[in-house]
Design an enzyme around this catalytic site. Structure first.
Site, PDB file in Angstrom:
ATOM      1  CG  ASP A   1      46.786   4.882  35.484  1.00  0.00           C
ATOM      2  OD1 ASP A   1      46.055   5.265  36.471  1.00  0.00           O
ATOM      3  OD2 ASP A   1      46.604   3.848  35.179  1.00  0.00           O
TER       4      ASP A   1
ATOM      5  CG  ASN B   1      43.261 -10.484  36.247  1.00  0.00           C
ATOM      6  OD1 ASN B   1      43.253  -9.364  35.753  1.00  0.00           O
ATOM      7  ND2 ASN B   1      44.180 -11.211  35.790  1.00  0.00           N
TER       8      ASN B   1
ATOM      9  CG  HIS C   1      52.386   0.790  43.827  1.00  0.00           C
ATOM     10  ND1 HIS C   1      52.177  -0.333  42.957  1.00  0.00           N
ATOM     11  CD2 HIS C   1      52.597   0.097  45.166  1.00  0.00           C
ATOM     12  CE1 HIS C   1      52.388  -1.503  43.617  1.00  0.00           C
ATOM     13  NE2 HIS C   1      52.637  -1.171  44.949  1.00  0.00           N
TER      14      HIS C   1
ATOM     15  CG  ASP D   1      38.184  -6.101  28.210  1.00  0.00           C
ATOM     16  OD1 ASP D   1      38.193  -5.311  28.990  1.00  0.00           O
ATOM     17  OD2 ASP D   1      38.827  -6.343  27.482  1.00  0.00           O
ATOM     18  CB  VAL D   2      38.292  -4.474  33.667  1.00  0.00           C
ATOM     19  CG1 VAL D   2      39.133  -5.542  34.750  1.00  0.00           C
ATOM     20  CG2 VAL D   2      39.175  -3.898  32.867  1.00  0.00           C
TER      21      VAL D   2
HETATM   22  P1  OAD Z   1      50.321  -7.106  36.088  1.00  0.00           P
HETATM   23  O1  OAD Z   1      50.737  -6.596  34.895  1.00  0.00           O
HETATM   24  O2  OAD Z   1      51.332  -7.895  36.824  1.00  0.00           O
HETATM   25  O3  OAD Z   1      48.787  -7.859  35.872  1.00  0.00           O
HETATM   26  C1  OAD Z   1      47.825  -7.166  35.218  1.00  0.00           C
HETATM   27  C2  OAD Z   1      46.660  -8.164  34.918  1.00  0.00           C
HETATM   28  O4  OAD Z   1      45.600  -7.496  34.343  1.00  0.00           O
HETATM   29  C3  OAD Z   1      47.149  -9.392  34.246  1.00  0.00           C
HETATM   30  O5  OAD Z   1      46.693 -10.621  34.756  1.00  0.00           O
HETATM   31  C4  OAD Z   1      46.447  -9.234  32.848  1.00  0.00           C
HETATM   32  O6  OAD Z   1      45.975 -10.289  32.375  1.00  0.00           O
HETATM   33  C5  OAD Z   1      45.148  -8.570  33.172  1.00  0.00           C
HETATM   34  N1  OAD Z   1      44.454  -7.505  32.231  1.00  0.00           N
HETATM   35  C6  OAD Z   1      44.979  -6.825  31.473  1.00  0.00           C
HETATM   36  N2  OAD Z   1      44.118  -5.928  30.809  1.00  0.00           N
HETATM   37  C7  OAD Z   1      43.015  -6.730  31.258  1.00  0.00           C
HETATM   38  C8  OAD Z   1      41.709  -6.192  30.757  1.00  0.00           C
HETATM   39  N3  OAD Z   1      41.016  -5.078  29.873  1.00  0.00           N
HETATM   40  N4  OAD Z   1      40.614  -6.974  31.418  1.00  0.00           N
HETATM   41  C9  OAD Z   1      41.048  -8.048  32.347  1.00  0.00           C
HETATM   42  N5  OAD Z   1      42.202  -8.077  32.686  1.00  0.00           N
HETATM   43  C10 OAD Z   1      43.267  -7.575  32.123  1.00  0.00           C
HETATM   44  O7  OAD Z   1      49.929  -5.678  36.956  1.00  0.00           O
HETATM   45  P2  OAD Z   1      49.720  -5.460  38.338  1.00  0.00           P
HETATM   46  O8  OAD Z   1      49.084  -6.465  39.082  1.00  0.00           O
HETATM   47  O9  OAD Z   1      48.981  -4.046  38.426  1.00  0.00           O
HETATM   48  O10 OAD Z   1      54.722  -1.956  40.843  1.00  0.00           O
HETATM   49  O11 OAD Z   1      51.240  -5.238  38.849  1.00  0.00           O
HETATM   50  C11 OAD Z   1      51.450  -4.635  40.205  1.00  0.00           C
HETATM   51  C12 OAD Z   1      52.812  -3.927  40.346  1.00  0.00           C
HETATM   52  O12 OAD Z   1      53.875  -4.360  39.638  1.00  0.00           O
HETATM   53  C13 OAD Z   1      52.615  -2.651  39.587  1.00  0.00           C
HETATM   54  O13 OAD Z   1      51.870  -1.677  40.413  1.00  0.00           O
HETATM   55  C14 OAD Z   1      54.013  -2.297  39.465  1.00  0.00           C
HETATM   56  C15 OAD Z   1      54.550  -3.451  39.294  1.00  0.00           C
HETATM   57  O14 OAD Z   1      55.987  -3.837  39.728  1.00  0.00           O
HETATM   58  C16 OAD Z   1      55.327  -0.687  40.852  1.00  0.00           C
HETATM   59  O15 OAD Z   1      55.464   0.081  40.075  1.00  0.00           O
HETATM   60  C17 OAD Z   1      55.737  -0.372  42.196  1.00  0.00           C
END
Ligand code: OAD
Ligand code: ZN
Length: 253
Positions: free
Chosen positions: A103, A222, A123, A239-240
């Site tokens: 983003d 997280n 990414h 919450d971050v």
């Molecule tokens: P995920 O959706 O797998 O994980 C996001 C994490 O953030 C989850 O554990 C949520 O509970 C947590 N979360 C959400 N909002 C939050 C907040 N305000 N405070 C604290 N925690 C929060 O996303 P990623 O780990 O980024 O790849 O996913 C990794 C990759 O999977 C992405 O980059 C994408 C996808 O496939 C590609 O597009 C190549």
């Protein structure tokens, strides 16, 4: 408490690295991937395959415009969590941000275009397109306007090659140099913060383990538990947008 102790470690550290995922940007209105409201419950992961892009680039790009509004519309801005990292970098307390997010929000953490830490976008960045033939990268906004006025699929003005969003699709490899530099930062880190990521997608997910083996103090920040949480020195559930401003305040106080 944990935040105060983690802040001490950051103050004492030579090299501090933040590794971020989609949880970083949910407060900006961008859905993450694996939560109940996440993208994988709204879009078909099939649409994100490189093979699909190659098979039908016109269809791929027209789907992409709908996704773009959800993810990267003009009204989407960095949130308090991005700001806190940018401030830590300004304070000289954060050396690198490695992100899985496309983003682009780290690069405008509330204060213009650049941050004082090295930014590694593992990414890619959805605000750019890349030519499949000559590798030229350019701003996506004018390309989207060309698509809207009927140019499908959009092509490179230099060589006529296909434009692809400058993001890593499924079935594509990560940029080797960016990944190399990310691993080096993980190895060198004295403090490694894994923020807002489920830590499930390779190879990015192994960076916290690399940092741990390299002797870093590791922290997971997280909402919920991750596969790395039991190993992390600090497992901060929250919450971050609360935790990172608190952490930054505690580092500079
Ligand atoms: P995920 O959706 O797998 O994980 C996001 C994490 O953030 C989850 O554990 C949520 O509970 C947590 N979360 C959400 N909002 C939050 C907040 N305000 N405070 C604290 N925690 C929060 O996303 P990623 O780990 O980024 O790849 O996913 C990794 C990759 O999977 C992405 O980059 C994408 C996808 O496939 C590609 O597009 C190549
Ligand atoms: Zn080209």
């Amino acid at each position: 408490n944990d935040i105060a102790r983690l802040a001490d470690r950051i103050r004492d550290a030579e090299t501090v690295v933040a590794f971020t995922g989609a949880g970083m940007s949910t407060a900006s209105g961008i859905p993450d991937f694996r939560s109940d409201s996440g993208l994988w419950n709204r879009f078909d992961p099939e649409d994100f395959y490189y093979q699909r892009f190659r098979a039908d680039p016109a269809a791929f790009w027209s789907d992409r415009l709908a996704l773009h509004e959800t993810m990267f519309g003009d009204d989407i801005e960095p949130n308090e969590a991005h700001d806190a990292l940018a401030e830590l970098a300004d304070d000289g307390q954060l050396d690198a941000i490695i992100t899985q997010n496309t983003d682009g929000l780290h690069a405008c953490g509330g204060r213009g275009d650049s941050i004082a830490a090295e930014l590694l976008e593992l990414h890619g960045n959805a605000h750019r397109v890349v030519c499949e033939e000559c590798g030229r990268r350019t701003d996506a906004a004018p390309v989207r306007r060309r698509i809207e006025s009927g140019e499908l699929p959009p092509r490179c003005g230099d060589c006529g090659g296909l434009f692809k969003p400058d993001v890593v699709l499924f079935g594509e490899r990560l940029d080797e140099d960016t990944l190399y530099r990310a691993r080096r930062y993980a190895q060198r880190a004295d403090v490694f913060l894994a923020i807002g990521s489920s830590l499930t997608v390779e190879p990015a997910a192994s960076l916290p383990r690399t940092a741990d083996r390299g002797g870093a103090t590791t922290a997971v920040i997280n909402f919920d538990e991750t596969p790395f949480s039991p190993t992390a020195a600090f497992d901060v559930r929250g919450d971050v947008t609360d935790v990172l401003p608190d952490l930054r305040a505690s580092v500079v106080e």
